[in-house]
Design a protein around this motif. Sequence first.
Motif, PDB file in Angstrom:
ATOM      1  N   VAL A  40     -12.224  29.059 -44.671  1.00  0.00           N
ATOM      2  CA  VAL A  40     -12.199  27.860 -43.830  1.00  0.00           C
ATOM      3  C   VAL A  40     -10.872  27.757 -43.085  1.00  0.00           C
ATOM      4  CG1 VAL A  40     -12.200  25.332 -43.870  1.00  0.00           C
ATOM      5  CG2 VAL A  40     -13.895  26.601 -45.190  1.00  0.00           C
ATOM      6  N   LEU A  41      -9.761  27.987 -43.772  1.00  0.00           N
ATOM      7  CA  LEU A  41      -8.454  27.925 -43.115  1.00  0.00           C
ATOM      8  C   LEU A  41      -8.305  28.997 -42.040  1.00  0.00           C
ATOM      9  CD1 LEU A  41      -6.073  27.122 -46.105  1.00  0.00           C
ATOM     10  CD2 LEU A  41      -6.845  25.592 -44.284  1.00  0.00           C
ATOM     11  N   THR A  42      -8.839  30.177 -42.292  1.00  0.00           N
ATOM     12  CA  THR A  42      -8.797  31.241 -41.285  1.00  0.00           C
ATOM     13  C   THR A  42      -9.607  30.850 -40.053  1.00  0.00           C
ATOM     14  OG1 THR A  42      -8.559  32.897 -43.024  1.00  0.00           O
ATOM     15  CG2 THR A  42      -9.274  33.684 -40.871  1.00  0.00           C
ATOM     16  N   ALA A  43     -10.754  30.244 -40.248  1.00  0.00           N
ATOM     17  CA  ALA A  43     -11.578  29.797 -39.114  1.00  0.00           C
ATOM     18  C   ALA A  43     -10.854  28.724 -38.311  1.00  0.00           C
ATOM     19  CB  ALA A  43     -12.920  29.283 -39.616  1.00  0.00           C
ATOM     20  N   ILE A  44     -10.242  27.771 -39.003  1.00  0.00           N
ATOM     21  CA  ILE A  44      -9.509  26.709 -38.308  1.00  0.00           C
ATOM     22  C   ILE A  44      -8.330  27.285 -37.535  1.00  0.00           C
ATOM     23  CG2 ILE A  44      -8.040  24.679 -38.683  1.00  0.00           C
ATOM     24  CD1 ILE A  44      -9.947  23.924 -40.984  1.00  0.00           C
ATOM     25  N   LEU A  45      -7.588  28.192 -38.160  1.00  0.00           N
ATOM     26  CA  LEU A  45      -6.451  28.817 -37.496  1.00  0.00           C
ATOM     27  C   LEU A  45      -6.891  29.610 -36.268  1.00  0.00           C
ATOM     28  CD1 LEU A  45      -3.414  29.434 -37.556  1.00  0.00           C
ATOM     29  CD2 LEU A  45      -3.964  31.429 -38.956  1.00  0.00           C
ATOM     30  N   THR A  46      -8.021  30.273 -36.344  1.00  0.00           N
ATOM     31  CA  THR A  46      -8.541  31.030 -35.204  1.00  0.00           C
ATOM     32  C   THR A  46      -8.876  30.106 -34.040  1.00  0.00           C
ATOM     33  OG1 THR A  46      -9.440  32.707 -36.693  1.00  0.00           O
ATOM     34  CG2 THR A  46     -10.353  32.630 -34.471  1.00  0.00           C
ATOM     35  N   VAL A  47      -9.553  29.016 -34.321  1.00  0.00           N
ATOM     36  CA  VAL A  47      -9.927  28.073 -33.259  1.00  0.00           C
ATOM     37  C   VAL A  47      -8.686  27.445 -32.627  1.00  0.00           C
ATOM     38  CG1 VAL A  47     -11.076  25.866 -32.799  1.00  0.00           C
ATOM     39  CG2 VAL A  47     -12.210  27.605 -34.186  1.00  0.00           C
ATOM     40  N   VAL A  48      -7.735  27.025 -33.458  1.00  0.00           N
ATOM     41  CA  VAL A  48      -6.521  26.396 -32.937  1.00  0.00           C
ATOM     42  C   VAL A  48      -5.726  27.385 -32.092  1.00  0.00           C
ATOM     43  CG1 VAL A  48      -4.289  25.436 -33.640  1.00  0.00           C
ATOM     44  CG2 VAL A  48      -6.381  24.641 -34.724  1.00  0.00           C
ATOM     45  N   SER A  49      -5.601  28.623 -32.537  1.00  0.00           N
ATOM     46  CA  SER A  49      -4.845  29.604 -31.759  1.00  0.00           C
ATOM     47  C   SER A  49      -5.548  29.938 -30.444  1.00  0.00           C
ATOM     48  CB  SER A  49      -4.600  30.869 -32.578  1.00  0.00           C
ATOM     49  OG  SER A  49      -5.812  31.494 -32.904  1.00  0.00           O
ATOM     50  N   GLN A  50      -6.870  29.974 -30.446  1.00  0.00           N
ATOM     51  CA  GLN A  50      -7.587  30.211 -29.192  1.00  0.00           C
ATOM     52  C   GLN A  50      -7.367  29.069 -28.212  1.00  0.00           C
ATOM     53  OE1 GLN A  50     -11.654  30.853 -30.398  1.00  0.00           O
ATOM     54  NE2 GLN A  50     -11.353  33.055 -30.637  1.00  0.00           N
ATOM     55  N   LEU A  53      -3.718  29.344 -26.898  1.00  0.00           N
ATOM     56  CA  LEU A  53      -3.553  30.418 -25.916  1.00  0.00           C
ATOM     57  C   LEU A  53      -4.239  30.087 -24.593  1.00  0.00           C
ATOM     58  CD1 LEU A  53      -3.983  33.549 -28.206  1.00  0.00           C
ATOM     59  CD2 LEU A  53      -1.901  32.771 -27.072  1.00  0.00           C
ATOM     60  N   THR A  54      -5.385  29.451 -24.646  1.00  0.00           N
ATOM     61  CA  THR A  54      -6.067  29.041 -23.420  1.00  0.00           C
ATOM     62  C   THR A  54      -5.241  28.002 -22.670  1.00  0.00           C
ATOM     63  OG1 THR A  54      -8.210  29.466 -24.444  1.00  0.00           O
ATOM     64  CG2 THR A  54      -8.196  28.069 -22.484  1.00  0.00           C
ATOM     65  N   GLY A  55      -4.720  27.027 -23.394  1.00  0.00           N
ATOM     66  CA  GLY A  55      -3.866  26.023 -22.763  1.00  0.00           C
ATOM     67  C   GLY A  55      -2.619  26.634 -22.167  1.00  0.00           C
ATOM     68  N   PHE A  56      -2.008  27.567 -22.876  1.00  0.00           N
ATOM     69  CA  PHE A  56      -0.821  28.245 -22.358  1.00  0.00           C
ATOM     70  C   PHE A  56      -1.145  29.010 -21.088  1.00  0.00           C
ATOM     71  CE2 PHE A  56       1.871  32.067 -22.250  1.00  0.00           C
ATOM     72  CZ  PHE A  56       3.106  31.461 -22.076  1.00  0.00           C
TER      73      PHE A  56
END
Length: 74
Positions: A40-50, A53-56
Amino acid sequence: MFDESRDLDDIATWDERPALDRVSVRLSRFLKTSSQTLVVLTAILTVVSQLALTGFAVVRRRSVRWTMAEAGFR
């Protein structure tokens, strides 16, 4: 859950008795819980990082466009 027609070698009715059994049951429960939490934490971290990066990329692209517009490029 288990029917009487299958021979399970007393696995379905196993009870934890000695200290080593209790330790192994607790370790098994801990590993199961921690692995589910890790997924679950890996999934959350993946979504947040995506999203980050999109915002950046959006902010950087806008700043490049503004810089080019200030320089006279279209």
